[in-house]
Each structure stands twice: as structure tokens, then as C-alpha cells.
Enzyme design. Structure first.
Site, PDB file in Angstrom:
ATOM      1  N   SER A  97      43.947 -19.667 -15.407  1.00 27.41           N
ATOM      2  CA  SER A  97      44.983 -18.982 -16.203  1.00 27.41           C
ATOM      3  C   SER A  97      46.343 -19.686 -16.217  1.00 27.41           C
ATOM      4  O   SER A  97      47.175 -19.354 -17.061  1.00 27.41           O
ATOM      5  CB  SER A  97      45.173 -17.564 -15.699  1.00 27.41           C
TER       6      SER A  97
ATOM      7  N   LYS B 132      47.365 -21.104 -19.429  1.00 26.77           N
ATOM      8  CA  LYS B 132      47.850 -20.239 -20.521  1.00 26.77           C
ATOM      9  C   LYS B 132      49.322 -20.516 -20.826  1.00 26.77           C
ATOM     10  O   LYS B 132      49.758 -20.375 -21.965  1.00 26.77           O
ATOM     11  CB  LYS B 132      47.668 -18.764 -20.142  1.00 26.77           C
TER      12      LYS B 132
ATOM     13  N   TYR C 244      38.682 -22.988 -25.183  1.00 30.90           N
ATOM     14  CA  TYR C 244      39.328 -22.186 -24.136  1.00 30.90           C
ATOM     15  C   TYR C 244      38.774 -22.533 -22.745  1.00 30.90           C
ATOM     16  O   TYR C 244      39.528 -22.632 -21.773  1.00 30.90           O
ATOM     17  CB  TYR C 244      39.126 -20.700 -24.449  1.00 30.90           C
TER      18      TYR C 244
ATOM     19  N   VAL D 243      42.562 -17.880 -11.394  1.00 30.88           N
ATOM     20  CA  VAL D 243      41.491 -17.439 -10.495  1.00 30.88           C
ATOM     21  C   VAL D 243      40.872 -18.567  -9.657  1.00 30.88           C
ATOM     22  O   VAL D 243      40.053 -18.315  -8.789  1.00 30.88           O
ATOM     23  CB  VAL D 243      40.363 -16.688 -11.245  1.00 30.88           C
TER      24      VAL D 243
ATOM     25  N   TYR E 285      49.326 -11.497 -12.822  1.00 34.66           N
ATOM     26  CA  TYR E 285      48.430 -10.394 -13.182  1.00 34.66           C
ATOM     27  C   TYR E 285      49.161  -9.063 -13.028  1.00 34.66           C
ATOM     28  O   TYR E 285      50.380  -9.007 -13.183  1.00 34.66           O
ATOM     29  CB  TYR E 285      47.142 -10.436 -12.327  1.00 34.66           C
TER      30      TYR E 285
END
Ligand code: GLU
Length: 305
Positions: A61, A64, A189, A259, A241
Site C-alpha cells: 500500500s 498508493k 495494480y 501489508v 489504515y
């Protein structure tokens, strides 16, 4: 500083025993739960490390934030905000729940999977390959390392098992947020999430954000200031998160976790931080990494609040 960091790593490492490595992406199960390493890249060019800081890991992540910066540069904030919101969710990163209850049905922010998938689709390019090339070249610019690439087996492992992410894509497609081919997007992705680097390279990217998009070594504005500011704001409100509030309280810096156990931090005008500790807490953050950041923030007065 190196000596202090080494001590803090030794003190934080036992917390890893309380966590678990991610297993929903099969390839990530192979990580060593007791790993913990850190790099700090000072904006004056000095860097400090502790633990096995040259060990590579996938960004998951954390990627992102990089994709978001690129898409904001490609299309401008207005087009991006038309498709993704500005609010934290309080739900887990891969939840579909709010997509169904919110009207209009658009992802609440670009740090959750629904928002990130939307953003990744927006990367400019005439083909998936062109989009990927632009993303990896931009990442190379940020790390100042042309050889940066992705881990093909982690990407494949996620591609083979990403049924929940596919569900998010189809839901978003039904509502006109995603428009293209879902399998092509999943390919892009999963490659993006599998971009691989070490703590030192990650800290260097953190330092670019810490300097409002200006590369501390070359002096070049790699990311426009207003875009770096948008990315950092999302990092504060949704980067860790649904533990972002507690993190703001205890550590108090823009940060993004993944993660794989990576965390990128940006201490404004001071330094970038890269951490790797694959044992995660139940919200998906590196458990020993969080402890380490808390210690570092207390010791060095990192909090922006
Ligand atoms: N590739 C992961 C996924 O989409 C990234 C999740 C994360 O690091 O939070 O599920």
C-alpha cells in the site's frame, strides 16, 4: 544516532512476536516475522540505519502514495477528487461496505484499496504497459535508482488470489468510477504493489515528501509542492489504515504503511524514514515498526502537532 537507532530497534523487535505476517497474499507468508530495520534520510543528505536495512521488500500500500502523486501530476486534483473523496473510513483497507452505503458511490479516499484501484486506472498511458513504464520511471526518479523494479512472484501471487480487489473493481465499474478492463487493471495494480526496495530507498522517497516534493540531494522539484501537500495530508488522515488517529496521537507524522510490513514516514523539513518489520497487528500495520516509530518520535521530537 546510528547507535541510538540500533538500541531502539533491539528494544522494539520483541513486539514482532505479538504480530503475524500477512498471509492473504501467499508470497508474503515467506517473510521473516522477526525482521526489523530502519533508515533515516536527513534532508541535509546524511543517512542513518539500523537492522538489515538493505533487505528488499515490496511496497504494497505504500505504492498508493506514489501512484497518487503521479496521477495528480497527470490530471490535476479536480479530476482526481471527482472520483475519490477526502475522508478516512474507519473500515479495513479492503472493505467494500461504504461503497454500497455512500451516495454517490465513490471511494472515500485514495489510500483504501477501492480508491487506490481507481487512481491506478487513471495513470496516463495508451496501454497498460505504458502506464506501468511511467509509474516505475517515476518511482526510479524518487529513489534516484534507475534499477528499481518489481518482484514478479509477489505480483503473480497477488494477481492469482485478488478476488476481493476484483470485486471492488467490478463494483466501481458498475458505478462508472472504473471504466476499463478489470484484468488489465489488476495486472497493473499488483505490479505496482510489488514494487520492491529497501529501507534506505524508501527513506529517500520520504525525504522528498518531507521537502514538499523537492529532492533534497538534487534540489529538483520532483513533485509540485501542492501535490506533495495533498499526498501528505492523506498520509496523516488515512495513511496508517484505520489506526491513523492513534498514530497521529502517538507518532504525529505523515506516514504510509503496507501489508508487507513497510512504513514510509516524512518529517517535514527534517527527514524521510523507511521501516521494514513484516509482523503486523490486526489492523495491518507493522507492530514492531509502530513501536519503533513511537520511540523515535519521542526521542527526536518528530510530531508535527
Ligand atoms: N496489494 C495489497 C492489496 O491490495 C496492498 C494492501 C496493503 O498493503 O494495504 O490488498
Amino acid at each position: 544516532m546510528t547507535e541510538e537507532l540500533t538500541k531502539m530497534v533491539a528494544e522494539a523487535r520483541p513486539y514482532a512476536e505479538r504480530g503475524k505476517v500477512a498471509d492473504y497474499i501467499p508470497a508474503l507468508q515467506k517473510s521473516n516475522a522477526s525482521d526489523l530495520s530502519v533508515s533515516i534520510f536527513n534532508v541535509n543528505g546524511h543517512d542513518y540505519h539500523a537492522g538489515d536495512y538493505l533487505k528488499k521488500f515490496t511496497l504494497q500500500s505504500i505504492s498508493k502514495v506514489i501512484a497518487l502523486a503521479l496521477v495528480l501530476m497527470d490530471s490535476g486534483p479536480e479530476k482526481v477528487f471527482a472520483k475519490v473523496g477526502m475522508e478516512p473510513t474507519g473500515d479495513s483497507f479492503n472493505s467494500i461496505a461504504k461503497l454500497e452505503t455512500m451516495k454517490p458511490s465513490k471511494p472515500l479516499n485514495p489510500m483504501i484499496n477501492a480508491g487506490a484501484l481507481t487512481v491506478t486506472e487513471m495513470i496516463k498511458g495508451n496501454s497498460s504497459t505504458e502506464k506501468w513504464t511511467r509509474l516505475i520511471e517515476f518511482t526510479a526518479k524518487l529513489t534516484n535508482d534507475e534499477t528499481v523494479t518489481y518482484n514478479a512472484s509477489v505480483a503473480q501471487s497477488e494477481f492469482d488470489t485478488a478476488f476481493l480487489n476484483r470485486s471492488l473493481c467490478y463494483f466501481l465499474k458498475q458505478h462508472g468510477i472504473i471504466t476499463g478492463d478489470v484484468e488489465e487493471l489488476m495486472d497493473l495494480y499488483t505490479k505496482q504493489c510489488a514494487i520492491e526496495m529497501n529501507c534506505s530507498e524508501l527513506a529517500r522517497i520520504g525525504a522528498v515528501f518531507a521537502m514538499d516534493g523537492c529532492d533534497p540531494l538534487t534540489g529538483k522539484q520532483t513533485i509540485p509542492k501542492d501535490i506533495a501537500r495533498i499526498c501528505k495530508t492523506y498520509m496523516v488522515t488515512c495513511g496508517m489504515y484505520n489506526a491513523s488517529g492513534e498514530f497521529a496521537m502517538k507518532v504525529g507524522i505523515p506516514a504510509k504503511s503496507g501489508v508487507s510490513g513497510g512504513i514510509m514516514g516524512a518529517v517535514p523539513n527534517r527527514c524521510g524514514i523507511g521501516i521494514f518489520g513484516p509482523a503486523l497487528d490486526h489492523k495491518g500495520n507493522s507492530i514492531a515498526g509502530l513501536k519503533l516509530l513511537e520511540m523515535m518520535s519521542n526521542r527526536y521530537g518528530f510530531s508535527i502537532f
